[in-house]
Design an enzyme around this catalytic site. Structure first.
Site, PDB file in Angstrom:
ATOM      1  N   ARG A   1     -14.903  13.085   9.249  1.00 28.33           N
ATOM      2  CA  ARG A   1     -13.649  13.723   9.675  1.00 28.33           C
ATOM      3  C   ARG A   1     -13.280  14.870   8.748  1.00 28.33           C
ATOM      4  O   ARG A   1     -12.751  15.899   9.168  1.00 28.33           O
ATOM      5  CB  ARG A   1     -12.519  12.688   9.701  1.00 28.33           C
ATOM      6  CG  ARG A   1     -12.637  11.700  10.867  1.00 28.33           C
ATOM      7  CD  ARG A   1     -11.774  10.472  10.629  1.00 28.33           C
ATOM      8  NE  ARG A   1     -10.383  10.819  10.405  1.00 28.33           N
ATOM      9  CZ  ARG A   1      -9.543  10.107   9.642  1.00 28.33           C
ATOM     10  NH1 ARG A   1      -9.940   8.995   9.063  1.00 28.33           N
ATOM     11  NH2 ARG A   1      -8.304  10.501   9.480  1.00 28.33           N
TER      12      ARG A   1
ATOM     13  N   LYS B   1      -8.790  -1.051   5.636  1.00 25.74           N
ATOM     14  CA  LYS B   1      -9.059  -1.386   4.234  1.00 25.74           C
ATOM     15  C   LYS B   1      -8.160  -2.521   3.742  1.00 25.74           C
ATOM     16  O   LYS B   1      -8.598  -3.400   2.999  1.00 25.74           O
ATOM     17  CB  LYS B   1      -8.894  -0.137   3.359  1.00 25.74           C
ATOM     18  CG  LYS B   1     -10.072   0.822   3.530  1.00 25.74           C
ATOM     19  CD  LYS B   1      -9.877   2.146   2.808  1.00 25.74           C
ATOM     20  CE  LYS B   1      -9.085   3.117   3.642  1.00 25.74           C
ATOM     21  NZ  LYS B   1      -9.318   4.533   3.371  1.00 25.74           N
TER      22      LYS B   1
ATOM     23  N   ASP C   1     -15.478   3.016   7.690  1.00 28.94           N
ATOM     24  CA  ASP C   1     -14.398   3.948   7.368  1.00 28.94           C
ATOM     25  C   ASP C   1     -14.857   5.020   6.392  1.00 28.94           C
ATOM     26  O   ASP C   1     -14.507   6.181   6.512  1.00 28.94           O
ATOM     27  CB  ASP C   1     -13.189   3.196   6.800  1.00 28.94           C
ATOM     28  CG  ASP C   1     -12.118   4.155   6.305  1.00 28.94           C
ATOM     29  OD1 ASP C   1     -11.560   4.891   7.155  1.00 28.94           O
ATOM     30  OD2 ASP C   1     -11.868   4.218   5.092  1.00 28.94           O
TER      31      ASP C   1
ATOM     32  N   SER D   1      -7.697   3.814   9.628  1.00 30.09           N
ATOM     33  CA  SER D   1      -8.453   3.911   8.379  1.00 30.09           C
ATOM     34  C   SER D   1      -7.758   3.121   7.264  1.00 30.09           C
ATOM     35  O   SER D   1      -8.358   2.279   6.594  1.00 30.09           O
ATOM     36  CB  SER D   1      -8.582   5.396   8.006  1.00 30.09           C
ATOM     37  OG  SER D   1      -8.988   5.560   6.677  1.00 30.09           O
TER      38      SER D   1
ATOM     39  N   HIS E   1       0.836  -1.193   0.000  1.00 28.88           N
ATOM     40  CA  HIS E   1       0.000   0.000   0.000  1.00 28.88           C
ATOM     41  C   HIS E   1       0.869   1.240   0.000  1.00 28.88           C
ATOM     42  O   HIS E   1       1.807   1.351   0.776  1.00 28.88           O
ATOM     43  CB  HIS E   1      -0.911   0.031   1.235  1.00 28.88           C
ATOM     44  CG  HIS E   1      -1.737   1.265   1.305  1.00 28.88           C
ATOM     45  ND1 HIS E   1      -2.880   1.423   0.559  1.00 28.88           N
ATOM     46  CD2 HIS E   1      -1.577   2.418   2.000  1.00 28.88           C
ATOM     47  CE1 HIS E   1      -3.391   2.620   0.806  1.00 28.88           C
ATOM     48  NE2 HIS E   1      -2.624   3.243   1.671  1.00 28.88           N
TER      49      HIS E   1
HETATM   50  N1  URA Z   1      -6.155   7.965   3.698  1.00 28.89           N
HETATM   51  C1  URA Z   1      -7.052   7.112   4.245  1.00 28.89           C
HETATM   52  O1  URA Z   1      -7.381   6.102   3.648  1.00 28.89           O
HETATM   53  N2  URA Z   1      -7.565   7.412   5.443  1.00 28.89           N
HETATM   54  C2  URA Z   1      -7.247   8.510   6.130  1.00 28.89           C
HETATM   55  O2  URA Z   1      -7.749   8.719   7.215  1.00 28.89           O
HETATM   56  C3  URA Z   1      -6.321   9.396   5.558  1.00 28.89           C
HETATM   57  C4  URA Z   1      -5.783   9.096   4.330  1.00 28.89           C
END
Ligand code: URA
Ligand code: CA
Length: 433
Positions: free
Chosen positions: A168, A187, A161, A183, A82
């Site tokens: 947020r 994923k 998320d 977050s 990632h």
């Molecule tokens: N990228 C994400 O996937 N989540 C965040 O909170 C910030 C950047």
């Protein structure tokens, strides 16, 4: 349990239990906890932080809030990579076929995404016929057979998320390390990874602008991964200027092919080998990092990495002849050179602004509905530290517009020259395990 008590608990700096975090995430996802209570909680988290245990609990609660991909039918250790995002980051297109060529299963779920250029799926779709709309069973079968496949993102991956990130975004609570780290990790875990290699970018073109912050985010993610039973490590890499030379969808596919041939840009090649070595090592396909790297270098030299790219593309309907014949990729109508106005040395290439210029050309989406022009983008001709003579090209603008004055102005502003030579930036700042 009452949400108001949990907000109070976090406000006072106390640790929330696993049950409490599960209650919050379930309630927020199903709508029984309203936005105003969730925003009070995220603001409390912003100020009070989260313990390691809370971070792991939050990550797992979000990972389990929607679909989870079951990759257990795939043989071997599934290592995902990632990147926290940058400009012209072509590494996934290189690293995927490269590590698959030495036997690491690459089961990648990818999206289109907003931003300067398309996501991995858009880039791959510049190959005629290639598609990611495949069934789970076919996906798993392809990975078992070829060691690599890409499937489109499930619409119901980590809904908690998605909802929380949107909240947020409008409550000034994005910039919280525990929230960002959970977050991202939620994923990856929902997408089925056994092990995770993170590429945390640092510099002007990155989400985290300073090395300090990038290290902190990397550490937070590595701790979460290891605490929830996924071997995780992070590489911190430079995004003070775009990676490689190409920024744009088909242009990046071509750059990836060059790199798999051993003829790619130095920085993209080095970063791909570094990330790839960690993936090979975590997948148990090498005894050491140096052995992993040797294997990858060999796969480039003997053509097996390039061969893997062909197999991968054609298995998903793509015209693999573009690998030997990249001229068959979509091409822009015009190539405008950006000529240097004076002699000097490149001292800065503001990655964000170059990315925005590519987006103005049509390489990326401003909104979910925008159409992408796969052919267009920018090829940098110079990088930081390079000497430039007046009249020499700093960049080639691949466009379907005859007039690119606006883009030229943007690029002149973002590619800065100085009288004295500047050192090339460090590419890899460190590794966190
Ligand atoms: N990228 C994400 O996937 N989540 C965040 O909170 C910030 C950047
Ligand atoms: Ca690139």
């Amino acid at each position: 349990m009452r949400m108001v008590d949990l907000i109070e608990k976090k406000r006072d700096g106390l640790e929330l239990s696993t049950e409490e975090i599960n209650y919050i995430i379930e309630g927020y996802t199903n709508g029984s906890i309203p936005d105003y209570q969730m925003s009070a909680l995220t603001m409390a988290i912003f100020y009070k932080g989260m313990t390691e245990k809370e971070r792991a609990d939050l990550t797992m609660a979000m990972a389990e809030s929607g679909d989870q991909i079951d990759l257990s039918e795939i043989e071997g250790i599934k290592v995902d990579k990632h990147s926290t995002g940058g400009v012209g980051d072509t590494t996934t297109l290189v690293v995927g076929p490269l590590v698959a060529a030495v036997g690491v299963p690459v089961a990648k779920m990818s999206g289109r995404g907003l931003g300067h250029t398309g996501g991995t799926v858009d880039k791959l779709e510049s190959v005629e016929g290639f598609h990611v709309e495949i069934e789970n069973l076919e996906f798993i079968d392809l990975v078992n057979r070829n060691k690599i496949a890409v499937i489109g993102q499930s619409g119901n991956l980590t809904p908690a998320d998605k909802k929380l990130y949107a909240l947020r975004d409008v409550t000034a609570t994005v910039d919280s390390i525990p929230l960002i780290a959970s977050s991202i990790m939620s994923k990856k875990i929902a997408a089925g990874a056994d092990a995770i290699v993170l590429d945390v970018k640092t510099g002007a073109g990155a989400f985290m602008k300073t090395l300090e912050d990038s290290k902190e985010l990397a550490k937070a993610m590595v701790r979460i991964g290891n605490n929830v039973g996924r071997k995780t490590m992070a590489v911190i890499s430079d995004m003070s200027q775009p990676l490689g030379y190409a920024i744009g969808n088909a242009l990046e596919v071509r750059e990836a092919i060059d790199t798999l041939k051993g003829e790619g840009p130095k920085d993209l090649t080095e970063l791909s080998l570094t990330l790839g070595s960690h993936m090979v090592y975590l997948a148990g396909k090498a005894e050491s990092l140096s052995e992993a790297r040797e294997k990858l270098e060999r796969a480039i030299k003997d053509g097996s990495a390039l061969e893997k790219m062909k197999v991968f593309l054609s298995a998903q309907g793509g015209d693999a002849s573009i690998v030997d014949n990249p001229d068959r990729l979509p091409k822009a109508s015009y190539i405008h050179e950006l000529e240097a106005k004076e002699d000097g040395f490149v001292s800065e290439i503001v990655a964000d602004e170059v990315g925005t210029a590519a987006m103005v050309l049509g390489a990326g989406r401003a909104t979910k509905e925008s159409e992408i022009d796969l052919a267009v983008g920018i090829i940098l001709k110079k990088k930081i530290g390079d000497k430039v003579q007046k009249g020499e090209s700093l960049a080639a603008i691949h466009s379907n517009f005859e007039n690119v004055e606006e883009v030229k102005e943007m690029l002149y502003r973002s590619i800065k020259l100085s009288d004295t030579a500047k050192e090339k930036p460090t590419l890899i700042y460190g590794e966190i395990t």
